[in-house]
Design an enzyme around this catalytic site. Structure first.
Site, PDB file in Angstrom:
ATOM      1  N   ASP A  65      39.999  97.150  -2.941  1.00  0.00           N
ATOM      2  CA  ASP A  65      39.818  96.574  -1.311  1.00  0.00           C
ATOM      3  C   ASP A  65      40.715  97.569  -0.827  1.00  0.00           C
ATOM      4  OD1 ASP A  65      37.791  94.597  -1.474  1.00  0.00           O
ATOM      5  OD2 ASP A  65      39.327  93.063  -2.582  1.00  0.00           O
ATOM      6  N   ARG A  90      44.781  91.931  -5.141  1.00  0.00           N
ATOM      7  CA  ARG A  90      45.072  93.135  -4.068  1.00  0.00           C
ATOM      8  C   ARG A  90      47.044  93.473  -3.793  1.00  0.00           C
ATOM      9  NH1 ARG A  90      41.835  92.190   1.145  1.00  0.00           N
ATOM     10  NH2 ARG A  90      42.497  94.164   1.550  1.00  0.00           N
ATOM     11  N   ARG A 135      44.281  82.102   3.358  1.00  0.00           N
ATOM     12  CA  ARG A 135      44.966  83.920   3.188  1.00  0.00           C
ATOM     13  C   ARG A 135      46.232  83.447   2.909  1.00  0.00           C
ATOM     14  NH1 ARG A 135      41.669  87.693   1.161  1.00  0.00           N
ATOM     15  NH2 ARG A 135      39.188  86.972   0.227  1.00  0.00           N
ATOM     16  N   HIS A 164      39.359  85.116   6.876  1.00  0.00           N
ATOM     17  CA  HIS A 164      40.274  85.221   7.257  1.00  0.00           C
ATOM     18  C   HIS A 164      40.094  84.605   9.094  1.00  0.00           C
ATOM     19  CE1 HIS A 164      41.406  88.710   4.895  1.00  0.00           C
ATOM     20  NE2 HIS A 164      42.429  88.144   4.949  1.00  0.00           N
ATOM     21  N   CYS A 260      37.995  94.670   9.903  1.00  0.00           N
ATOM     22  CA  CYS A 260      39.645  95.011   8.412  1.00  0.00           C
ATOM     23  C   CYS A 260      39.438  96.629   8.111  1.00  0.00           C
ATOM     24  CB  CYS A 260      39.065  93.747   7.298  1.00  0.00           C
ATOM     25  SG  CYS A 260      37.794  93.652   7.240  1.00  0.00           S
TER      26      CYS A 260
HETATM   27  N1  ARG Z   1      37.011  91.834  -0.190  1.00  0.00           N
HETATM   28  C1  ARG Z   1      37.995  91.565   0.779  1.00  0.00           C
HETATM   29  C2  ARG Z   1      39.136  90.588   0.448  1.00  0.00           C
HETATM   30  O1  ARG Z   1      38.248  89.122  -0.243  1.00  0.00           O
HETATM   31  C3  ARG Z   1      37.604  91.746   1.929  1.00  0.00           C
HETATM   32  C4  ARG Z   1      38.498  91.948   3.033  1.00  0.00           C
HETATM   33  C5  ARG Z   1      38.396  91.674   4.343  1.00  0.00           C
HETATM   34  N2  ARG Z   1      39.064  91.457   5.289  1.00  0.00           N
HETATM   35  C6  ARG Z   1      39.109  90.829   6.322  1.00  0.00           C
HETATM   36  N3  ARG Z   1      40.147  90.800   7.376  1.00  0.00           N
HETATM   37  N4  ARG Z   1      37.932  90.030   6.365  1.00  0.00           N
HETATM   38  O2  ARG Z   1      40.345  90.535   0.438  1.00  0.00           O
END
Ligand code: ARG
Length: 266
Positions: A65, A90, A135, A164, A260
Protein backbone atom coordinates in the site's frame (compact mmCIF):
# COMPACT_ATOMS: atom_id res chain seq x y z
CA UNK A 1 0.10 30.53 1.43
CA UNK A 2 -0.18 29.10 -2.08
CA UNK A 3 -0.45 25.43 -2.98
CA UNK A 4 2.91 23.60 -2.60
CA UNK A 5 4.74 23.04 -5.86
CA UNK A 6 6.51 19.87 -4.80
CA UNK A 7 4.84 16.49 -4.88
CA UNK A 8 6.08 13.16 -3.61
CA UNK A 9 5.04 9.85 -5.14
CA UNK A 10 6.02 6.23 -4.48
CA UNK A 11 6.32 4.02 -7.53
CA UNK A 12 3.99 1.02 -7.68
CA UNK A 13 6.64 -1.67 -8.21
CA UNK A 14 5.36 -3.59 -5.15
CA UNK A 15 1.77 -2.36 -5.25
CA UNK A 16 -0.84 -5.10 -4.80
CA UNK A 17 -4.00 -6.06 -2.94
CA UNK A 18 -2.71 -8.64 -0.46
CA UNK A 19 -5.00 -8.08 2.54
CA UNK A 20 -8.31 -6.37 3.20
CA UNK A 21 -8.46 -3.36 5.52
CA UNK A 22 -11.26 -1.43 3.82
CA UNK A 23 -14.49 -2.40 2.03
CA UNK A 24 -12.92 -1.87 -1.42
CA UNK A 25 -10.22 -4.49 -1.01
CA UNK A 26 -11.70 -7.69 -2.43
CA UNK A 27 -9.10 -10.43 -2.51
CA UNK A 28 -10.56 -12.08 -5.60
CA UNK A 29 -10.03 -8.95 -7.71
CA UNK A 30 -6.52 -9.19 -9.11
CA UNK A 31 -4.46 -6.12 -9.87
CA UNK A 32 -3.26 -5.79 -13.47
CA UNK A 33 0.30 -4.67 -12.70
CA UNK A 34 1.16 -3.40 -16.13
CA UNK A 35 -1.99 -1.30 -16.18
CA UNK A 36 -1.32 -0.08 -12.63
CA UNK A 37 2.13 1.13 -13.62
CA UNK A 38 0.82 2.88 -16.72
CA UNK A 39 -1.97 4.60 -14.74
CA UNK A 40 0.48 5.81 -12.10
CA UNK A 41 2.85 7.08 -14.77
CA UNK A 42 0.07 9.04 -16.51
CA UNK A 43 -0.65 10.89 -13.28
CA UNK A 44 3.04 11.50 -12.59
CA UNK A 45 3.61 12.90 -16.09
CA UNK A 46 0.57 15.14 -15.75
CA UNK A 47 2.01 16.67 -12.56
CA UNK A 48 5.24 17.35 -14.42
CA UNK A 49 3.31 18.86 -17.32
CA UNK A 50 1.54 21.15 -14.82
CA UNK A 51 4.92 22.42 -13.67
CA UNK A 52 5.09 20.58 -10.36
CA UNK A 53 8.36 19.22 -9.06
CA UNK A 54 7.85 15.48 -8.65
CA UNK A 55 9.99 13.44 -6.30
CA UNK A 56 9.76 9.69 -6.86
CA UNK A 57 10.60 7.12 -4.21
CA UNK A 58 11.00 3.44 -4.95
CA UNK A 59 8.38 1.23 -3.32
CA UNK A 60 9.46 -1.27 -0.68
CA UNK A 61 8.86 -4.99 -1.04
CA UNK A 62 6.29 -6.22 1.48
CA UNK A 63 4.53 -2.83 1.66
CA UNK A 64 1.89 -3.16 -1.08
CA UNK A 65 0.00 0.00 0.00
CA UNK A 66 3.04 2.27 0.00
CA UNK A 67 1.97 3.80 -3.31
CA UNK A 68 -0.71 5.60 -1.22
CA UNK A 69 1.89 7.89 0.28
CA UNK A 70 -0.64 10.49 1.46
CA UNK A 71 -1.26 8.36 4.54
CA UNK A 72 2.00 7.71 6.44
CA UNK A 73 2.86 11.40 6.98
CA UNK A 74 1.60 14.96 6.76
CA UNK A 75 3.52 17.98 5.48
CA UNK A 76 3.16 21.35 7.23
CA UNK A 77 5.30 24.48 6.68
CA UNK A 78 6.69 23.89 10.21
CA UNK A 79 7.77 20.30 9.44
CA UNK A 80 6.59 16.73 9.01
CA UNK A 81 4.09 14.82 11.15
CA UNK A 82 4.56 11.05 11.14
CA UNK A 83 1.45 8.89 11.21
CA UNK A 84 0.66 5.85 13.23
CA UNK A 85 -1.11 3.58 10.77
CA UNK A 86 -4.30 2.01 12.10
CA UNK A 87 -3.42 -1.43 10.70
CA UNK A 88 -0.26 -3.41 11.35
CA UNK A 89 0.09 -4.22 7.63
CA UNK A 90 0.96 -0.58 6.91
CA UNK A 91 2.95 0.24 10.09
CA UNK A 92 6.36 0.07 8.40
CA UNK A 93 5.36 2.77 5.90
CA UNK A 94 5.34 5.45 8.60
CA UNK A 95 8.67 4.11 9.95
CA UNK A 96 10.07 4.48 6.45
CA UNK A 97 9.04 8.13 6.26
CA UNK A 98 10.24 8.89 9.80
CA UNK A 99 13.68 7.77 8.58
CA UNK A 100 13.34 9.54 5.30
CA UNK A 101 12.45 12.96 6.77
CA UNK A 102 14.66 12.61 9.88
CA UNK A 103 15.25 16.03 11.45
CA UNK A 104 12.31 17.55 9.58
CA UNK A 105 9.96 15.49 11.78
CA UNK A 106 8.18 17.65 14.38
CA UNK A 107 5.54 15.19 15.56
CA UNK A 108 5.33 11.43 15.84
CA UNK A 109 1.83 10.02 16.39
CA UNK A 110 1.50 7.53 19.25
CA UNK A 111 -2.09 6.67 18.45
CA UNK A 112 -3.94 6.19 15.15
CA UNK A 113 -3.47 9.04 12.72
CA UNK A 114 -3.31 8.56 8.94
CA UNK A 115 -1.63 11.73 7.75
CA UNK A 116 -2.91 13.47 4.65
CA UNK A 117 -5.61 10.81 4.25
CA UNK A 118 -7.51 12.29 7.20
CA UNK A 119 -5.91 15.70 7.70
CA UNK A 120 -6.57 18.03 4.76
CA UNK A 121 -5.53 21.56 3.89
CA UNK A 122 -7.51 24.41 2.58
CA UNK A 123 -4.28 25.70 1.03
CA UNK A 124 -5.69 29.11 0.20
CA UNK A 125 -6.80 29.88 3.76
CA UNK A 126 -4.27 27.59 5.47
CA UNK A 127 -7.08 26.03 7.50
CA UNK A 128 -6.81 22.38 8.50
CA UNK A 129 -9.65 19.84 8.44
CA UNK A 130 -9.23 16.60 10.39
CA UNK A 131 -11.42 13.54 9.88
CA UNK A 132 -11.82 10.89 12.57
CA UNK A 133 -13.81 7.74 13.19
CA UNK A 134 -12.19 4.96 11.18
CA UNK A 135 -8.45 5.36 10.71
CA UNK A 136 -7.64 8.42 12.83
CA UNK A 137 -8.58 8.75 16.50
CA UNK A 138 -10.29 11.95 17.57
CA UNK A 139 -7.98 12.22 20.59
CA UNK A 140 -4.88 12.79 18.44
CA UNK A 141 -6.07 16.18 17.17
CA UNK A 142 -5.53 18.21 20.37
CA UNK A 143 -1.95 16.89 20.39
CA UNK A 144 -1.39 17.86 16.75
CA UNK A 145 -2.94 21.28 17.36
CA UNK A 146 -0.48 21.80 20.19
CA UNK A 147 2.49 20.64 18.11
CA UNK A 148 1.52 22.94 15.23
CA UNK A 149 0.18 25.86 17.23
CA UNK A 150 -2.79 25.80 14.88
CA UNK A 151 -6.38 24.72 15.31
CA UNK A 152 -7.98 21.90 13.32
CA UNK A 153 -11.61 21.75 12.22
CA UNK A 154 -12.65 18.26 13.29
CA UNK A 155 -15.08 16.20 11.23
CA UNK A 156 -16.69 12.93 12.24
CA UNK A 157 -16.84 10.20 9.59
CA UNK A 158 -19.77 7.81 9.96
CA UNK A 159 -19.75 5.57 6.86
CA UNK A 160 -17.13 2.87 6.47
CA UNK A 161 -17.06 3.30 2.69
CA UNK A 162 -15.56 6.73 3.36
CA UNK A 163 -12.95 5.63 5.86
CA UNK A 164 -10.56 8.51 5.14
CA UNK A 165 -11.55 12.17 4.96
CA UNK A 166 -9.97 12.34 1.49
CA UNK A 167 -12.61 9.94 0.16
CA UNK A 168 -15.50 12.28 1.03
CA UNK A 169 -14.11 15.83 1.18
CA UNK A 170 -12.24 17.44 -1.68
CA UNK A 171 -11.25 21.04 -1.00
CA UNK A 172 -11.08 22.75 -4.38
CA UNK A 173 -10.31 26.37 -3.48
CA UNK A 174 -10.75 28.73 -0.53
CA UNK A 175 -14.55 28.64 -0.63
CA UNK A 176 -15.43 25.56 -2.73
CA UNK A 177 -15.48 21.94 -1.60
CA UNK A 178 -16.95 18.70 -2.92
CA UNK A 179 -18.42 16.42 -0.28
CA UNK A 180 -20.19 13.10 0.15
CA UNK A 181 -23.13 14.03 2.33
CA UNK A 182 -23.76 10.59 3.84
CA UNK A 183 -20.17 10.30 5.07
CA UNK A 184 -20.51 12.92 7.82
CA UNK A 185 -22.36 13.25 11.10
CA UNK A 186 -25.07 15.95 11.12
CA UNK A 187 -22.90 18.19 13.26
CA UNK A 188 -19.88 17.85 10.96
CA UNK A 189 -22.02 18.49 7.92
CA UNK A 190 -23.18 21.75 9.50
CA UNK A 191 -19.54 22.73 10.12
CA UNK A 192 -18.66 22.07 6.46
CA UNK A 193 -21.59 24.19 5.30
CA UNK A 194 -20.38 27.04 7.48
CA UNK A 195 -16.83 26.77 6.12
CA UNK A 196 -17.53 26.62 2.37
CA UNK A 197 -19.93 28.97 0.59
CA UNK A 198 -20.05 26.69 -2.47
CA UNK A 199 -20.51 22.98 -1.86
CA UNK A 200 -20.61 20.38 -4.61
CA UNK A 201 -22.62 17.37 -3.47
CA UNK A 202 -21.03 14.30 -4.97
CA UNK A 203 -23.21 11.66 -6.55
CA UNK A 204 -23.19 8.82 -4.00
CA UNK A 205 -22.73 6.08 -6.58
CA UNK A 206 -19.80 7.88 -8.21
CA UNK A 207 -18.27 8.65 -4.86
CA UNK A 208 -18.42 5.00 -3.91
CA UNK A 209 -17.53 3.20 -7.12
CA UNK A 210 -15.02 5.71 -8.53
CA UNK A 211 -13.90 7.48 -5.34
CA UNK A 212 -14.88 10.76 -6.98
CA UNK A 213 -14.05 12.60 -3.75
CA UNK A 214 -10.43 11.44 -3.92
CA UNK A 215 -9.67 14.11 -6.54
CA UNK A 216 -6.94 16.73 -6.26
CA UNK A 217 -7.08 20.46 -6.87
CA UNK A 218 -3.47 21.24 -7.67
CA UNK A 219 -3.76 25.03 -7.60
CA UNK A 220 -7.37 26.00 -6.88
CA UNK A 221 -8.18 25.90 -10.57
CA UNK A 222 -6.99 22.67 -12.18
CA UNK A 223 -8.50 19.48 -10.74
CA UNK A 224 -7.30 15.90 -11.30
CA UNK A 225 -10.36 13.62 -11.33
CA UNK A 226 -11.15 9.91 -11.80
CA UNK A 227 -12.33 9.19 -15.34
CA UNK A 228 -15.62 7.58 -14.26
CA UNK A 229 -16.63 10.45 -12.00
CA UNK A 230 -18.63 11.98 -14.84
CA UNK A 231 -21.18 13.88 -12.78
CA UNK A 232 -18.39 15.47 -10.75
CA UNK A 233 -16.54 16.43 -13.93
CA UNK A 234 -19.68 18.23 -15.12
CA UNK A 235 -20.10 20.01 -11.79
CA UNK A 236 -16.48 21.17 -11.94
CA UNK A 237 -16.66 22.35 -15.54
CA UNK A 238 -19.83 24.31 -14.75
CA UNK A 239 -17.77 26.22 -12.16
CA UNK A 240 -14.93 26.89 -14.60
CA UNK A 241 -12.44 24.50 -13.05
CA UNK A 242 -10.02 22.94 -15.50
CA UNK A 243 -10.60 19.18 -15.36
CA UNK A 244 -7.86 16.58 -16.00
CA UNK A 245 -9.16 13.02 -16.14
CA UNK A 246 -7.32 9.83 -15.11
CA UNK A 247 -8.09 6.13 -15.07
CA UNK A 248 -7.28 4.72 -11.62
CA UNK A 249 -9.11 1.38 -11.95
CA UNK A 250 -6.22 -0.65 -10.50
CA UNK A 251 -5.95 1.56 -7.41
CA UNK A 252 -9.69 1.65 -6.78
CA UNK A 253 -9.33 -2.10 -6.09
CA UNK A 254 -7.39 -1.09 -2.98
CA UNK A 255 -9.72 1.76 -1.99
CA UNK A 256 -7.45 4.50 -3.29
CA UNK A 257 -7.31 6.95 -6.17
CA UNK A 258 -5.64 10.18 -7.24
CA UNK A 259 -5.49 12.14 -3.99
CA UNK A 260 -3.90 9.43 -1.86
CA UNK A 261 -1.29 8.46 -4.50
CA UNK A 262 0.81 11.53 -3.69
CA UNK A 263 1.79 13.87 -0.89
CA UNK A 264 2.26 17.60 -1.45
CA UNK A 265 5.37 18.84 0.34
CA UNK A 266 5.97 22.31 1.76
N1 ARG B 1 -5.45 0.13 0.76
C1 ARG B 1 -5.19 1.38 1.37
C2 ARG B 1 -5.71 1.39 2.80
O1 ARG B 1 -6.76 0.86 3.02
C3 ARG B 1 -5.79 2.48 0.58
C4 ARG B 1 -5.48 3.83 1.12
C5 ARG B 1 -6.13 4.90 0.35
N2 ARG B 1 -5.81 6.12 0.91
C6 ARG B 1 -6.65 7.16 1.07
N3 ARG B 1 -6.18 8.23 1.60
N4 ARG B 1 -7.90 7.11 0.74
O2 ARG B 1 -5.10 1.86 3.70
Amino acid sequence: MPFPKKILMVDPSYYNVEYSINPFMQMNEKVDHEKAYAQWEMIKNAYLAQGLEVEILTGVEGLPDMVFCANPFFSHPNGILISQMRFEQRAKESEFFANYFKEKVIFQAKESFEGNGDLLWNYETMELFGGFGFRTKETIYPLIEKALGQSIVQLELISEDYYHLDTCLCILNAHTAAIVESAFSAESLAILKSKFSDIIYLDEREAKTSLAGNALSIDGRCVFVEKNALEFQKQLSARDFKVCVFDTSEYLKSGGSIFCMKNLIF
